[in-house]
Design an enzyme around this catalytic site. Structure first.
Site: not given
Ligand code: GCV
Length: 713
Positions: A299, A373, A401
């Site tokens: 990411e 995720d 989340e």
């Molecule tokens: C900290 C998901 C979340 C991100 C998070 C990522 C991760 O994509 O939306 O906010 O980033 O997981 O676990 O690194």
């Protein structure tokens, strides 16, 4: 009424979590406790034993209504004797070695036995930290009003590193945090130590958590500068007596961002030297520093791939200088790349499995419970069972989340257990994820489990009054993954709300039901990743713009024929990453568990499900079942008003109302959207959508909590 019962306690606000130590109002239980707890002996020779002493004093006075005196030595029966064979000559004189040999460095023994010929209760361990854990467990026993007759408890953690990962930013925002801002008051640290830091440490120690990363995995290199290390050291000082080691997230490009180097290439000598010097500097500030947690090449985060190097080369770069200090690198396996055309669910496995055996011995790979995720339901991550030469840590998300943020009551122990109990078959039947994670399957020296924190500055710590149960469950399962979700819920409820059996039974059922409810009203039958873009609040099955692996259409693949992601041999073949016979079970439409059906198969709308319904009708049914579950949860809660203080009762009641609205929103928006493909009616026995599809698509939500850091400059 005893004097103390008349004392007015401040209104309940959740601050005390499961450490309320509420007065024991049942007079026979109180009398029984007072009878056997007449005095205490503890030689508090270390800050950890002092913490144990302080906790006992606080708890017993609160629960029994009067202080239990501390005395120098055992002079009478009914004394509570606390310590290790080193701190207490009375304990050293007992024949406890056979028991202590079973509990290792952190376990404890609580037993009723004769001390100097007097009937006493002994809390002992090999280390001061073990004693502290024993004290917390004993207090849990009392809070649950269990009998002290025949007391004999021997307990040791199954997993070594039991961690909370904060995704807290230096500007005090919390990525995916829904309970206010970050606890860490960076601006005023190190000179002002908020008393919450100690209460946070107490809560963690009480459930066996022994490591915390205080900063976000989307890391800011500034935390590695002296200015911030001083602040981190102050936190570490507060946590140390409670057995909690601090870890930091390391930004892979830190040598460039704060070190002035031109590269962060893991094979460049100057980069290795920079990290070696940085590690020694950190240990000057924090002598028991735990190590680094790293998100790399994921990411948009920098990492070794930027230099054509492997994850192992990156991890080993940071791990090498930590060896001498006993530190570890926790390297996240959450790696995927939008430029790789492969199914996102397969990418981490493809990248990392070939590197098994190439990581240094002080590296753990931290793997999310599922391959995408933290969705409401995922199959377990196929890396579990595929890397026998590498210690694999389990990462779960405690913050919600993808599970309704902090407004939805979702008890997560069943989700965590589903992964832990899953059989990977990697070494024959019974090769559970839990055995991979606790290191027993592959005889690993290191083991770990981490949860992404749901804690913030909200007075009750986690936002929803029930969300603290998930923090609690993380610690309890990391200590003992064989505990049941029900027993953990019961412990938490008795300590948090009420010891009344009727309340506990009804509220436990509500908590257990809540996990399946959220799956049903958000992503039934194996659907996944169909939430709104970015903030992930609410449904967004129509999301189709931006990088493909962040859209919903990539995952649900709905069309006129059917719905679901074909991950069999005719599709991405992700099933091939699982061991037989699970692989074959998943690959066959008839044997694939229905709760994962659309994760692995593209299924025709008219396919007949086990219920006899068509897939479309089943989807309608599941979405409605989810809503009905929430309504049942509301009714159950309403029936429990008499057992709960008004403030917390009303808070939960209001949030359940929001949850019901959101469940309907998810159901209606998803069914209307999927109906554009199925072209089938929502059967008349179900509630029909309240609004049009356009209405749901055009809803906008501003300032949803859980935002990313505002970077300086
Ligand atoms: C900290 C998901 C979340 C991100 C998070 C990522 C991760 O994509 O939306 O906010 O980033 O997981 O676990 O690194």
């Amino acid at each position: 009424m005893n004097q103390f019962l008349a004392k007015k306690r401040h209104p309940e606000d959740g601050y005390e979590l499961w450490l309320r130590y509420a007065p024991i109002t049942d007079s026979s239980t109180r009398a029984a406790y007072q009878q056997v707890l007449q005095q205490m002996v503890i030689h508090a020779t270390s800050p950890t034993l002092q913490a144990a002493q302080e906790e006992l004093a606080l708890a017993l006075e609160n629960m029994l209504g009067e202080p239990v005196p501390f005395v120098e030595s055992v002079t009478q029966a009914n004394t509570l004797v606390i310590g290790t064979p080193h701190s207490s000559s009375e304990i050293a004189a007992l024949d406890l070695q056979p028991l202590l040999a079973q509990v290792g460095e952190e376990g404890f023994v609580i037993t009723r036995m004769a001390v100097q010929s007097q009937d006493c209760i002994v809390i002992t361990a090999n280390t001061d930290l073990g004693v502290l854990y024993g004290v917390f467990h004993f207090l849990q026993h009392l809070q649950m009003q269990r009998s002290l007759d025949d007391l004999h408890i021997i307990s040791a953690p199954k997993i070594k590193l039991r961690m909370l990962n904060h995704w807290d930013n230096l500007d005090r925002t919390v990525e995916r945090g829904y309970a206010g801002f970050s606890l860490w008051d960076w601006h005023n640290l190190p000179d002002y130590l908020d008393p919450r830091y100690k209460d946070y440490a107490r809560a963690n120690a009480s459930i066996g958590i022994n490591g915390v990363t205080v900063t976000n995995v989307n890391a800011n290199a500034l935390v590695l500068t002296p200015q911030y290390l001083r602040k981190v050291a102050a936190l570490a000082d507060v946590f140390r007596p409670y057995g909690i080691r601090v870890f930091l997230t390391a930004r892979f490009s830190a040598p460039m961002e704060i070190g002035g180097l031109e590269t962060a290439d893991p094979l460049a000598t100057e980069v290795a030297e920079w990290w070696a010097a940085k590690v020694s500097e950190i240990y000057d500030y924090i002598p028991d520093f735990g190590g680094f947690l790293v998100k790399a090449n994921s990411e948009g985060q920098p990492g070794p791939h930027d230099y054509g190097r492997s994850h192992a080369e990156g991890a080993n770069l940071l791990a090498r200088p930590l060896v001498a200090h006993g530190g570890v690198v926790i390297w996240r396996a959450f790696v995927y790349d939008e430029d790789v055309p492969e199914d996102r669910a397969k990418q981490a496995y493809n990248d990392l499995v070939p590197q098994d055996g190439t990581f240094l011995e002080n590296v753990l790979l931290q793997v999310k419970n599922g391959p995408i995720d933290f969705q409401p339901r995922e199959p377990y991550h196929p890396l579990f069972g595929a890397m026998p030469k590498t210690p694999l840590m389990l990462e779960v998300q405690v913050t919600q989340e993808y599970l309704g943020l902090a407004t939805n009551l979702v008890y997560l122990a069943p989700l965590f257990k589903e992964t832990l109990d899953a059989d990977t078959y990697c070494d024959g039947p019974g090769s559970t994820v839990a055995r991979v994670v606790d290191g027993t399957l592959d005889d690993n020296a290191l083991s770990g489990m981490a949860g992404v924190s749901n804690i913030g500055t909200d007075r009750n710590w986690c936002g929803h009054p029930f969300a603290a149960a998930n923090w609690y469950a993380l610690g309890r399962l990391a200590w003992d993954h064989q505990l049941s979700s029900e027993s953990i819920a019961e412990e938490w409820l008795r300590m948090t709300f009420s010891n009344d059996d009727h309340f506990v039974e009804a509220a436990t059922a509500l908590m257990i039901e809540s996990r399946e409810a959220v799956v049903d009203y958000m992503t039934p039958l194996g659907l996944h990743h169909i939430m709104a873009r970015d903030h992930h609040y609410g449904p967004g099955p129509w999301v189709d713009e931006g990088r493909p692996d962040w859209t919903s259409v990539y995952y649900h693949r709905a069309d006129q024929e059917g719905i679901g992601f074909d991950r069999t041999a005719s599709g991405s073949n992700a099933v091939s990453q699982y061991h037989s016979p699970y692989r074959e079970q998943l690959a066959d439409l008839d044997t694939c568990p229905e709760e994962l059906l659309l994760w692995f198969h593209h299924v025709p709308w008219q396919h007949t499900m086990k219920s006899g319904r068509t897939l479309w009708d089943e989807l309608c049914d599941r979405y409605n079942q989810g809503v009905e579950s929430v309504r049942r949860m509301q009714q159950t809660w309403a029936s429990l008003a008499a057992y709960v203080d008004e403030a917390r009762f009303v808070h939960v009641q209001s949030l359940l109302r929001i949850q019901e609205q959101e469940a309907c929103w998810w159901r209606d928006a998803c069914l209307l959207y999927f109906q554009t493909f199925s072209q089938l009616p929502i059967p008349p026995q179900y509630e029909q959508p309240a609004q049009t599809l356009d209405y749901y698509i055009n809803l906008r939500h501003y300032y949803v909590p859980g935002i990313r850091e505002r970077r300086f400059g």
